[in-house]
Design a protein around this motif. Structure first.
Motif, PDB file in Angstrom:
ATOM      1  N   ILE A  32      49.440 -45.366 -56.111  1.00  0.00           N
ATOM      2  CA  ILE A  32      49.887 -45.579 -57.486  1.00  0.00           C
ATOM      3  C   ILE A  32      50.101 -44.247 -58.202  1.00  0.00           C
ATOM      4  N   VAL A  33      49.175 -43.310 -57.994  1.00  0.00           N
ATOM      5  CA  VAL A  33      49.258 -42.023 -58.685  1.00  0.00           C
ATOM      6  C   VAL A  33      50.446 -41.198 -58.192  1.00  0.00           C
ATOM      7  N   ARG A  34      50.790 -41.311 -56.905  1.00  0.00           N
ATOM      8  CA  ARG A  34      51.773 -40.409 -56.293  1.00  0.00           C
ATOM      9  C   ARG A  34      53.121 -41.054 -55.996  1.00  0.00           C
ATOM     10  N   SER A  35      53.289 -42.324 -56.334  1.00  0.00           N
ATOM     11  CA  SER A  35      54.519 -43.009 -55.958  1.00  0.00           C
ATOM     12  C   SER A  35      55.614 -42.912 -57.007  1.00  0.00           C
ATOM     13  N   GLY A  36      55.249 -42.421 -58.221  1.00  0.00           N
ATOM     14  CA  GLY A  36      56.223 -42.412 -59.303  1.00  0.00           C
ATOM     15  C   GLY A  36      56.283 -43.726 -60.051  1.00  0.00           C
ATOM     16  N   LEU A  37      55.381 -44.673 -59.723  1.00  0.00           N
ATOM     17  CA  LEU A  37      55.388 -45.965 -60.408  1.00  0.00           C
ATOM     18  C   LEU A  37      54.938 -45.844 -61.850  1.00  0.00           C
ATOM     19  N   TYR A  80      56.198 -43.390 -48.010  1.00  0.00           N
ATOM     20  CA  TYR A  80      55.379 -42.861 -46.902  1.00  0.00           C
ATOM     21  C   TYR A  80      53.933 -43.329 -47.075  1.00  0.00           C
ATOM     22  N   ILE A  81      53.396 -43.164 -48.282  1.00  0.00           N
ATOM     23  CA  ILE A  81      52.008 -43.579 -48.521  1.00  0.00           C
ATOM     24  C   ILE A  81      51.884 -45.089 -48.377  1.00  0.00           C
ATOM     25  N   LEU A  82      52.921 -45.822 -48.789  1.00  0.00           N
ATOM     26  CA  LEU A  82      52.886 -47.275 -48.631  1.00  0.00           C
ATOM     27  C   LEU A  82      52.781 -47.653 -47.161  1.00  0.00           C
ATOM     28  N   GLY A  83      53.465 -46.897 -46.301  1.00  0.00           N
ATOM     29  CA  GLY A  83      53.341 -47.138 -44.865  1.00  0.00           C
ATOM     30  C   GLY A  83      51.934 -46.867 -44.369  1.00  0.00           C
ATOM     31  N   LEU A  84      51.327 -45.782 -44.871  1.00  0.00           N
ATOM     32  CA  LEU A  84      49.935 -45.487 -44.507  1.00  0.00           C
ATOM     33  C   LEU A  84      49.008 -46.602 -44.962  1.00  0.00           C
ATOM     34  N   LEU A  85      49.253 -47.130 -46.158  1.00  0.00           N
ATOM     35  CA  LEU A  85      48.449 -48.243 -46.655  1.00  0.00           C
ATOM     36  C   LEU A  85      48.578 -49.454 -45.741  1.00  0.00           C
ATOM     37  N   PHE A  86      49.806 -49.755 -45.350  1.00  0.00           N
ATOM     38  CA  PHE A  86      50.032 -50.931 -44.514  1.00  0.00           C
ATOM     39  C   PHE A  86      49.292 -50.806 -43.184  1.00  0.00           C
ATOM     40  N   VAL A  87      49.376 -49.622 -42.572  1.00  0.00           N
ATOM     41  CA  VAL A  87      48.707 -49.420 -41.285  1.00  0.00           C
ATOM     42  C   VAL A  87      47.197 -49.437 -41.439  1.00  0.00           C
ATOM     43  N   SER A  88      46.684 -48.700 -42.435  1.00  0.00           N
ATOM     44  CA  SER A  88      45.237 -48.570 -42.602  1.00  0.00           C
ATOM     45  C   SER A  88      44.599 -49.879 -43.030  1.00  0.00           C
ATOM     46  N   ILE A  89      45.132 -50.460 -44.111  1.00  0.00           N
ATOM     47  CA  ILE A  89      44.526 -51.671 -44.648  1.00  0.00           C
ATOM     48  C   ILE A  89      44.820 -52.863 -43.755  1.00  0.00           C
ATOM     49  N   GLY A  90      46.099 -53.026 -43.389  1.00  0.00           N
ATOM     50  CA  GLY A  90      46.464 -54.161 -42.549  1.00  0.00           C
ATOM     51  C   GLY A  90      45.782 -54.126 -41.198  1.00  0.00           C
ATOM     52  N   GLY A  91      45.759 -52.954 -40.574  1.00  0.00           N
ATOM     53  CA  GLY A  91      45.130 -52.841 -39.262  1.00  0.00           C
ATOM     54  C   GLY A  91      43.642 -53.101 -39.305  1.00  0.00           C
ATOM     55  N   ARG A 102      58.435 -40.478 -51.733  1.00  0.00           N
ATOM     56  CA  ARG A 102      57.151 -40.101 -51.155  1.00  0.00           C
ATOM     57  C   ARG A 102      56.186 -41.281 -51.166  1.00  0.00           C
ATOM     58  N   GLY A 103      56.323 -42.128 -52.180  1.00  0.00           N
ATOM     59  CA  GLY A 103      55.469 -43.302 -52.253  1.00  0.00           C
ATOM     60  C   GLY A 103      55.683 -44.247 -51.085  1.00  0.00           C
ATOM     61  N   ILE A 127      43.094 -41.104 -40.215  1.00  0.00           N
ATOM     62  CA  ILE A 127      43.442 -40.944 -41.641  1.00  0.00           C
ATOM     63  C   ILE A 127      43.966 -39.534 -41.883  1.00  0.00           C
ATOM     64  N   SER A 128      43.312 -38.543 -41.276  1.00  0.00           N
ATOM     65  CA  SER A 128      43.753 -37.154 -41.447  1.00  0.00           C
ATOM     66  C   SER A 128      45.177 -36.956 -40.940  1.00  0.00           C
ATOM     67  N   VAL A 129      45.483 -37.520 -39.793  1.00  0.00           N
ATOM     68  CA  VAL A 129      46.832 -37.383 -39.241  1.00  0.00           C
ATOM     69  C   VAL A 129      47.864 -37.906 -40.232  1.00  0.00           C
ATOM     70  N   GLY A 130      47.584 -39.065 -40.833  1.00  0.00           N
ATOM     71  CA  GLY A 130      48.527 -39.640 -41.786  1.00  0.00           C
ATOM     72  C   GLY A 130      48.772 -38.741 -42.980  1.00  0.00           C
ATOM     73  N   PHE A 131      47.706 -38.198 -43.560  1.00  0.00           N
ATOM     74  CA  PHE A 131      47.869 -37.430 -44.793  1.00  0.00           C
ATOM     75  C   PHE A 131      48.292 -35.990 -44.529  1.00  0.00           C
ATOM     76  N   ILE A 132      47.829 -35.385 -43.448  1.00  0.00           N
ATOM     77  CA  ILE A 132      48.302 -34.022 -43.158  1.00  0.00           C
ATOM     78  C   ILE A 132      49.788 -34.041 -42.805  1.00  0.00           C
ATOM     79  N   SER A 133      50.206 -35.034 -42.028  1.00  0.00           N
ATOM     80  CA  SER A 133      51.632 -35.123 -41.697  1.00  0.00           C
ATOM     81  C   SER A 133      52.464 -35.392 -42.953  1.00  0.00           C
ATOM     82  N   PHE A 134      51.947 -36.207 -43.854  1.00  0.00           N
ATOM     83  CA  PHE A 134      52.624 -36.462 -45.132  1.00  0.00           C
ATOM     84  C   PHE A 134      52.825 -35.154 -45.897  1.00  0.00           C
TER      85      PHE A 134
END
Length: 661
Positions: A292-297, A313-324, A310-311, A132-139
């Motif tokens: 939702i907060v950071r995507s501009g939606l 990128y976070i959507l990709g993190l969601l897909f990997v984290s939640i889907g995986g 930027r959203g 999780i840290s890798v995803g958000f620090i790289s973001f």
């Protein structure tokens, strides 16, 4: 130089997270103790490096370093120090740095305090946390760098959003983030258990304190945010079912279910798959809130309206984290279930009903939050799903939950006598009915649902108190010694349930019987509300550190007797080019007299001010109930923290004694 040091520390933290995400996991797979122990060193190193980066950004705010673009956009030299500090996380980049700081902090806490956790489970947990840290620090490093320089630097900054220049909002985000991000370590424990293929009561004992810590902090954060909205925004409400409010509330609902489910796993070695799933979904909802907060939606007083790219990128993190994690759960969970059987009437069954109702309530809020976004994305039509939908869908689910909460602690494990339990609760039921009838009489017959809600809240309050009195045998000799011998977690449960009852009373009273008057006022104007008479005496200018205010004076009387004076304000922030409302509130346990002012926009009202006056019965019960919830969680946490995962120390047995089974 300091901002470059922060950026360098952030880059090194990314490297440490990469090492932590791979090496301990391989070590656990191969049984290599040295590789597994590397998780502790890398977790502590990652936390230290991010702490340096966070300090570097905060220092830039404190000294008003306007060579840093983030400081230019969110600070001003005249701003009070506390709000300069709060500006560190009052923006997208800074709040993201706070996010990863807390994320690394939970990993470091497990590395430092988790001495009794099995080495392989600990290594896998810290490795998942590092993913999780890798995803958000790289973001942050590649898309949201908080240390970007600006040249030439301006003479001064653009100031922080005036709505955020408030002590409540200075404290609210860190508390909320500890709750949001705290569930990450529970998620990591769950994924590690799935990889390992084992969930048992010991695992539940290791997970519970981290769940409690996150839940308690999230409770405090939501309560503080609600209080801020009440006194700062000037509309007199404390909850509007705003989408950004909802994305903090949903993890709280599922986190509550997770707490109760973990109890069953610990005590009865069952609900294992359900507990794992709740751990995954709770953090998944936290990630959804981040998206939702950071995507501009959304545009909200709570949201960061940033570049929608930027959203993605976070959507990709969601897909990997939640889907995986859900795919791993689907593969592993069927082989994990087991444990003790229980009858339909038992404490296990009561907690199962509790979880199902909380999950259903969460699904209702999720649907109401996401449906307008999906509809706009698909059809382009914009609709608003507001309080009427949520009140109609959420309240009927929660009222039965309150009834079950009153009965559940009286039920025994495995099998219970429902008739006997209900017989013991006859007094609580009678008091609740009488209280509902009194409310019906005092409010002249309604609304019916509000009267029912007040009756059920009284039921929960009395039933909870009765259970505690029975458990400690309060009116028998030696009661104090029994109270002290009781586990702190059991007292924490009692406080939390009382808090829910008190909170429901406050929510019901302030919503169902609120009085609201809006009037144009000038000196000499009189307004009557709830038996009070308010006289608008004058309005005067006042200079603040970075704003100019118009302060009104209102004299409040009741039956001709002086009560108090109220001083609502309207503040204008010249640098930010915006204004805020500072309400004036007379607070009592019975209800609040609430006043705010605004310049009128209506024609023909020149020289007059828009005066909004509300009387909100029992509204302070909301904050009192929240305090009880936080105290209950903290008391339970103090108990679990001392003995979680540790073998109990026993006195040496006498020589020749036979060990007990």
């Amino acid at each position: 130089m300091i901002p470059e040091l922060g950026q360098f520390a952030l880059s090194l933290a990314l490297i440490a997270a990469l090492v932590q995400s791979v090496l301990p996991m391989l070590g656990a797979a191969r049984g290599n103790s040295l590789w597994m122990r590397s998780a502790q060193a890398s977790a502590l190193a990652q936390f230290a490096l991010i702490a340096v980066a966070f300090w570097a950004l905060m220092r830039s705010y404190i000294v008003s370093d306007f060579t840093v673009l983030n400081v230019v956009n969110n600070s001003h030299s005249l701003k009070p120090l506390i709000y300069k500090i709060a500006g560190t996380w009052g923006n997208h980049e800074g709040s993201l740095l706070l996010w990863v700081f807390i994320l690394a902090g939970f990993g470091a806490a497990v590395a430092f305090f988790g001495r009794n956790i099995p080495e392989a489970l600990k290594a896998r947990t810290l490795s998942v946390q590092a993913w999780i840290s890798v995803g958000f620090i790289s973001f942050m490093v590649f898309t949201s760098n908080p240390f970007t320089r600006v040249f030439p630097p301006p003479l001064d900054g653009n100031d922080l959003n005036p709505l955020l220049q408030d002590i409540g909002l200075a404290i609210h985000p860190p508390l909320l983030y500890v709750g949001y991000v705290g569930f990450s370590i529970v998620f990591s424990f769950a994924v590690a258990a799935l990889i390992e293929g084992r969930v048992d009561p010991a695992w539940a004992r290791w997970v519970r304190p981290w769940t409690l810590a996150a839940w308690t902090s999230l409770t405090a954060g939501i309560g503080l945010g609600s209080w801020w909205a009440y006194y700062e925004l000037g509309w007199g409400g404390w909850w509007f079912w705003d989408p950004v409010e909802n994305v903090s509330f949903m993890p709280w609902l599922l986190g509550t279910a997770l707490l109760h489910s973990a109890i069953v796993t610990e005590k009865r070695d069952t609900f294992k798959s359900w507990t794992i799933l709740l751990a995954i979904l709770t953090f998944s909802l936290s990630l959804l809130g981040t998206f939702i907060v950071r995507s501009g939606l959304l545009t909200s007083v709570h949201a960061f309206a940033v570049d929608p790219e930027r959203g993605i990128y976070i959507l990709g993190l969601l897909f990997v984290s939640i889907g995986g994690s859900l795919a791993l759960f689907a593969w592993r969970a069927p082989s994990m279930e087991g444990g003790g059987l229980f009858a339909p009437i038992s404490r296990e069954a009561g907690l199962l009903i509790n979880n199902l109702l909380l999950a259903t309530a969460t699904a209702t809020v999720l649907f109401g939050t996401l449906y307008p976004l999906f509809l706009e994305a698909i059809t382009g039509d914009k609709i608003s799903v507001g309080p009427p939908f949520f009140n109609a869908g959420f309240i009927p689910i929660m009222l039965p939950l309150l009834i079950v909460m009153g009965i559940g602690p009286f039920l025994s494990w495995k099998r219970a006598d429902l008739r006997g339990v209900l017989s013991r609760l006859k007094v609580a039921f009678a008091i609740a009915v009488i209280a509902a009838l009194v409310v019906w009489y005092l409010t002249t017959g309604g609304p019916v649902l509000a009267v029912i809600a007040m009756g059920i809240a009284i039921w929960l309050l009395v039933a909870t108190a009765q259970e505690w009195i029975t458990r400690v045998k309060l009116f028998q000799s030696g009661a104090w010694a029994r109270i002290r011998r009781q586990p702190r977690a059991s007292h924490g449960m009692t406080l939390a349930h009382i808090g829910v009852a008190v909170l429901v009373m406050g929510a019901t009273g302030s919503s169902a019987w609120k009085e609201d008057i809006v009037a144009f006022a000038s000196p000499g104007t009189k307004v009557e509300i709830a038996g009070f008479e308010l006289t608008f005496e004058k309005i005067e200018p006042q200079q603040g550190p970075n704003y100019v205010a118009q302060v009104a004076t209102l004299n409040v009387t009741r039956d001709g007797e002086f009560v108090t004076k109220l001083y609502p304000e309207r503040r204008v922030y010249p640098v930010a080019g915006s204004s805020t409302t500072e309400s004036a509130i007379r607070q009592t346990l019975a209800g609040d007299l609430y006043v705010s002012i605004a310049q009128p926009a209506a024609e023909g009202a020149q020289g007059k001010w828009t005066l909004r006056i509300l009387y909100e019965p029992l509204v302070n019960f909301l904050w009192i109930g929240t305090v009880f919830l936080v105290l209950g969680g903290s008391l339970s946490l103090s108990d679990r923290r001392l003995r979680v995962g540790a073998p109990r120390k026993s006195k040496p047995a006498p020589v020749g004694a036979t060990p007990a089974e």
